[in-house]
Design a protein around this motif. Structure first.
Motif, PDB file in Angstrom:
ATOM      1  N   GLY B  96       0.807  -1.214   0.000  1.00 25.68           N
ATOM      2  CA  GLY B  96       0.000   0.000   0.000  1.00 25.68           C
ATOM      3  C   GLY B  96       0.840   1.262   0.000  1.00 25.68           C
ATOM      4  O   GLY B  96       2.066   1.219  -0.023  1.00 25.68           O
ATOM      5  N   LEU B  97       0.132   2.372   0.004  1.00 16.23           N
ATOM      6  CA  LEU B  97       0.812   3.665   0.003  1.00 16.23           C
ATOM      7  C   LEU B  97       1.379   3.950   1.391  1.00 16.23           C
ATOM      8  O   LEU B  97       0.746   3.615   2.383  1.00 16.23           O
ATOM      9  N   PRO B  99       1.448   6.516   3.399  1.00 13.46           N
ATOM     10  CA  PRO B  99       0.659   7.136   4.464  1.00 13.46           C
ATOM     11  C   PRO B  99      -0.408   6.210   5.049  1.00 13.46           C
ATOM     12  O   PRO B  99      -0.801   6.373   6.187  1.00 13.46           O
ATOM     13  N   LEU B 100      -0.893   5.297   4.248  1.00 19.66           N
ATOM     14  CA  LEU B 100      -1.922   4.389   4.749  1.00 19.66           C
ATOM     15  C   LEU B 100      -1.546   2.946   4.416  1.00 19.66           C
ATOM     16  O   LEU B 100      -2.138   2.324   3.558  1.00 19.66           O
ATOM     17  N   PRO B 101      -0.526   2.427   5.090  1.00 19.27           N
ATOM     18  CA  PRO B 101      -0.107   1.069   4.763  1.00 19.27           C
ATOM     19  C   PRO B 101      -1.199   0.066   5.113  1.00 19.27           C
ATOM     20  O   PRO B 101      -2.009   0.314   6.004  1.00 19.27           O
ATOM     21  N   PRO B 121       6.758  13.058   8.778  1.00 19.64           N
ATOM     22  CA  PRO B 121       5.800  12.190   9.465  1.00 19.64           C
ATOM     23  C   PRO B 121       4.560  11.978   8.608  1.00 19.64           C
ATOM     24  O   PRO B 121       3.478  12.402   8.945  1.00 19.64           O
ATOM     25  N   GLY B 123       2.159  10.381   8.225  1.00 14.29           N
ATOM     26  CA  GLY B 123       1.172   9.440   8.726  1.00 14.29           C
ATOM     27  C   GLY B 123       1.799   8.220   9.345  1.00 14.29           C
ATOM     28  O   GLY B 123       2.252   8.277  10.465  1.00 14.29           O
ATOM     29  N   PRO B 125       0.261   5.935  10.588  1.00 14.84           N
ATOM     30  CA  PRO B 125      -0.385   6.037  11.877  1.00 14.84           C
ATOM     31  C   PRO B 125      -0.143   4.802  12.728  1.00 14.84           C
ATOM     32  O   PRO B 125      -0.475   3.693  12.346  1.00 14.84           O
ATOM     33  N   PHE B 239      -4.004  15.278   3.060  1.00 14.81           N
ATOM     34  CA  PHE B 239      -4.017  14.193   4.031  1.00 14.81           C
ATOM     35  C   PHE B 239      -2.679  14.032   4.728  1.00 14.81           C
ATOM     36  O   PHE B 239      -2.514  13.230   5.596  1.00 14.81           O
ATOM     37  N   PRO B 241      -0.286  16.751   6.046  1.00 17.19           N
ATOM     38  CA  PRO B 241       0.390  18.000   6.362  1.00 17.19           C
ATOM     39  C   PRO B 241       1.615  17.690   7.215  1.00 17.19           C
ATOM     40  O   PRO B 241       1.545  16.886   8.133  1.00 17.19           O
ATOM     41  N   THR B 242       2.717  18.275   6.865  1.00 16.33           N
ATOM     42  CA  THR B 242       3.917  17.965   7.614  1.00 16.33           C
ATOM     43  C   THR B 242       4.597  19.254   8.027  1.00 16.33           C
ATOM     44  O   THR B 242       5.132  19.966   7.195  1.00 16.33           O
ATOM     45  N   ALA B 243       4.529  19.511   9.276  1.00 13.58           N
ATOM     46  CA  ALA B 243       5.029  20.777   9.784  1.00 13.58           C
ATOM     47  C   ALA B 243       6.533  20.887   9.606  1.00 13.58           C
ATOM     48  O   ALA B 243       7.269  19.973   9.921  1.00 13.58           O
TER      49      ALA B 243
END
Lengths: 352, 379
Positions: B96-97, B99-101, B121, B123, B125, B239, B241-243
């Motif tokens: 998967g991608l 950010p959302l494995p 970062p 994601g 998550p 989806f 955002p990375t500060a």
């Protein structure tokens, strides 16, 4: 005369029986869907393995199962399915409550901006350092609830204004929704918890676990008995304020308690899944079409439809693209937007 | 009798020698190693790692360079889509991608470890939490940051039991990097070339902590964006955002800084969304190079409002780079460093040929033939 009453009672009994049959059928359908979707997934775990993995954890049965299959089924799939059911039920129920109280078929925590306000509240708490682990999560949920409540008070105030049309209320709600979504994304860009809080915005069930499901279910279970208690009053309310007052309904209390309970349910969901829209709009609407105006039937019916809708869509999202998962929030929007447009165009017929 | 004794002695000696030379097979399941990843997590892993999933194209590239391609059991979707470069991994399943494995797929593949980014970062998550139940460890290594690159490659090499190869690989890239740094170290601050490195949209940049800014400094330049006040964090991906990693600055401040060299990352959101590539398939490592999009990007900068008076534009020192995730922020950042140095100081680096170095890199460490287009214009 007596014969007429008996006849009416007979017709009503048949009518009620039919509605109860529909609810039972929906329940059976939900059970069937659970059975069908549990073996679905990208992992190469076959039907037999899934069944063995499920049975292996049940008491009194001596079934052996592979560790990997057991983890995939018990730690990933089943909690996610359970979470989809609980969240679908909760969202649909809160939508049904809001539609009933505000007598507005377009009302729902999503279209009134309450979900995104709660989402913003959750993000604020996370940016301030709270996490979704352990007891901390109740701080996040409380913050979500407070912000959701703020949006609710605002919307309720607008809807009580003289001359406020249902469309006006929804328009204000959608404005609030955008405001809070924009604020949430800004916060999650700026905050240190960027990675953790972005998920709240996209709306998905990826993080589901037994623990998150239990927390959400807890809020739902606390609210359901009270909502059922007030469903009689909501029925009276549907006939107009005067009728309800005449029947001795404490209008103010019914409205406030029901709306607050709906917000509690939504807050308990949003903190784990983010804003999943449209379930809370579509399910109660369909339920109302099937059940008429009796909230005692609308509540269970819309909860079941919500569960079916969310479970079905999430299963699609996690299987359709292989390993490339599509967040359920996105998929449900694809279904929900045409529905909302249909609703908006067909409103005249609803009023009639 | 004497012969018998001699024979026995010879056998004993032979056994001793054989014992000293041949490694004694150990049950690898019992051996572990602890590595510190770039988030500072100390992770205990089975040693050597025999099954791994890479969640980033850069980690896959390093695994390849370290000769561990057969131990990779799953790759990220971006690597899957970049199938011309990662041809050797075409048959590996995707998880998967980034950010959302897909946790289910990862667990299904049963790796011992998953390699993910420490930053940005994007994601991932609670990756650690979700994989913990299955006993799968997560090690976070960037491989795109020159500051931590050596340490990360070494740690990866250790995990894989490829310490020596990791050292050879680092010597190969390190000697090139040292050569460049050596040649620019004595340039006084006032004479250093001012460089502006632009990311995906006009006036979006990487923060000064990120690779491109460091490359400019290592190449003897001054990153003008690092001196400008940052207006806001920016991310084209709602989806993710990375500060602090991707930033936007005001155009006025860039005009005021008057860079002498402008470098632009050719990345395109539409290509990412629709094709899963950072740029068209004709840019970067490709058998069908096509510079049209690079020309367009360069023309846009050359004709951008307010840029006309800039030294870089007047002298034509505007260069378009292949997408940074596949170039300046990939494990091959030393190649990009070579190009930046050469573009900033053509005289000092006349004898340096980044393209040949790139070719050698691809052939030696990946067994790949050099092809494609990475920088425009070439000279």
């Amino acid at each position: 005369m007596k014969q007429e009453v008996v006849e009416i009672e007979r017709v009503y009994a048949r009518y009620t029986a039919r509605k109860v049959a529909i609810i039972l059928a929906l329940l059976a359908a939900l059970a069937a869907v659970v059975v069908v979707v549990t073996p679905l997934g990208v992992a190469s775990v076959g039907w037999g393995e899934v069944v063995r993995a499920i049975l292996s954890k049940l008491p009194f049965l001596d079934v052996e199962s592979g560790r990997r299959a057991s983890i995939i089924v018990w730690d990933l799939r089943l909690p996610r399915i359970a979470m989809a059911i609980v969240c679908g039920m909760g969202l649909a129920l809160s939508g049904a409550v809001m539609q009933g109280v505000l007598r507005n078929p377009l009302a729902s925590p999503f279209t009134l901006g309450i979900s995104s306000a709660a989402c913003f509240g959750g993000t604020v708490a996370m940016v301030c350092g709270a996490t979704m682990a352990g007891g901390d999560r109740y701080v996040v949920i409380a913050s979500a609830f407070l912000f959701g409540l703020g949006a609710l008070v605002l919307i309720y105030g607008i809807s009580r204004r003289r001359g406020a049309t249902p469309e006006m209320v929804i328009l204000c709600g959608i404005a609030l929704m955008y405001l809070f979504l924009a604020l949430s994304s800004t916060l999650s860009v700026a905050g240190p918890a960027a990675g953790a809080s972005f998920l709240l915005i996209s709306g998905n069930l990826v993080q589901s676990s037994w623990e998150t499901m239990r927390v959400t279910l807890g809020f739902l279970l606390i609210s359901i008995p009270l909502l059922l208690k007030y469903s009689w009053d909501l029925n009276a309310l549907a006939l107009g304020d005067e009728v309800a007052l005449g029947l001795g309904v404490n209008l103010r209390r019914v409205r406030v308690v029901c709306l607050v309970l709906a917000t509690v349910i939504v807050s308990g969901i949003v903190c784990f899944t983010g804003v999943i829209g449209f379930v809370c709009l579509m399910a109660p609407y369909i339920a109302r079409m099937m059940m008429g105006n009796d909230h005692r039937l609308i509540f269970p019916c819309s909860a079941l439809i919500g569960a079916l809708l969310l479970l079905g869509t999430d299963t699609l999202g996690r299987t359709i693209g292989g390993s490339f998962e599509i967040p359920v929030g996105l998929l449900i929007t694809l279904i929900g937007v045409p529905f909302l447009i249909y609703l908006a165009l067909g409103r005249r017929s609803y009023e009639a | 009798m004497k012969n018998k004794i001699r024979f026995v002695a010879a056998v004993i000696v032979a056994c001793l020698i054989a014992g000293a030379i041949l490694p004694i097979p150990q049950t690898s399941a019992q051996r572990t190693i602890t590595v510190e990843d770039s988030l500072g997590h100390e992770v205990e892993l089975p040693y050597p790692i025999e099954r791994l999933v890479t969640l980033t194209p850069v980690a896959l590239e390093v695994a390849w360079a370290l000769g561990a391609e057969n131990r990779v059991v799953g790759i990220d979707q971006f690597s899957k889509w970049n199938d011309e470069f990662f041809l050797a991994f075409r048959d590996k399943p995707s998880v998967g991608l980034p950010p959302l494995p897909n946790y289910e797929k990862i667990i299904d593949l049963n790796p011992q470890v998953v390699i993910a980014f420490a930053s940005p970062p994007l994601g991932y998550p609670k990756l650690e939490n979700r994989l913990e139940v299955a006993g799968i460890k997560v090690v976070r290594l960037n491989f795109h940051d020159p500051k931590t690159y050596d340490r990360e490659v070494k740690a990866f090499g250790q995990m894989l039991g490829r310490k020596k190869r990791a050292e050879e690989f680092l010597n190969f890239s390190g000697s090139w990097v040292n050569e460049i740094e050596e040649r620019v170290k004595n340039i006084p601050l006032g004479e250093r070339v001012r460089v502006y490195y632009e990311w995906i949209e006009p006036y979006t940049i990487y923060g000064k902590e990120a690779g491109p800014s460091q490359l400019i400094t290592m190449a003897g330049g001054v990153d003008v964006a690092s001196e400008v006040e940052i207006t806001s964090s920016y991310s084209p991906f709602p989806f993710a955002p990375t500060a602090g990693f991707f930033l936007s600055i005001s155009g006025e401040s860039i005009v005021e800084e008057d860079p002498q060299v402008i470098l632009k990352d050719l990345m395109n959101l539409l290509d990412i969304v629709f094709f899963g590539r950072m740029a068209p398939k004709t840019i970067g490592y490709t058998s069908k190079p096509d510079i049209r999009r690079m020309e367009e990007a360069r023309d846009e900068i050359m004709n951008r409002a307010g840029f006309g008076g800039m030294d870089a534009v007047k002298n034509g020192d505007v260069y378009i780079f292949a997408p940074s995730p596949e170039f300046a922020m990939s494990p091959r950042w030393p190649v990009a460093l070579g190009y930046i140095a050469k573009r900033c100081y053509p005289d000092r680096f006349e004898d340096i040929a980044p393209e040949s170095f790139h070719k050698e890199w691809l052939e030696r460490w990946y067994g790949l033939e050099y092809k494609g287009v990475f920088v425009y214009p070439e000279e």
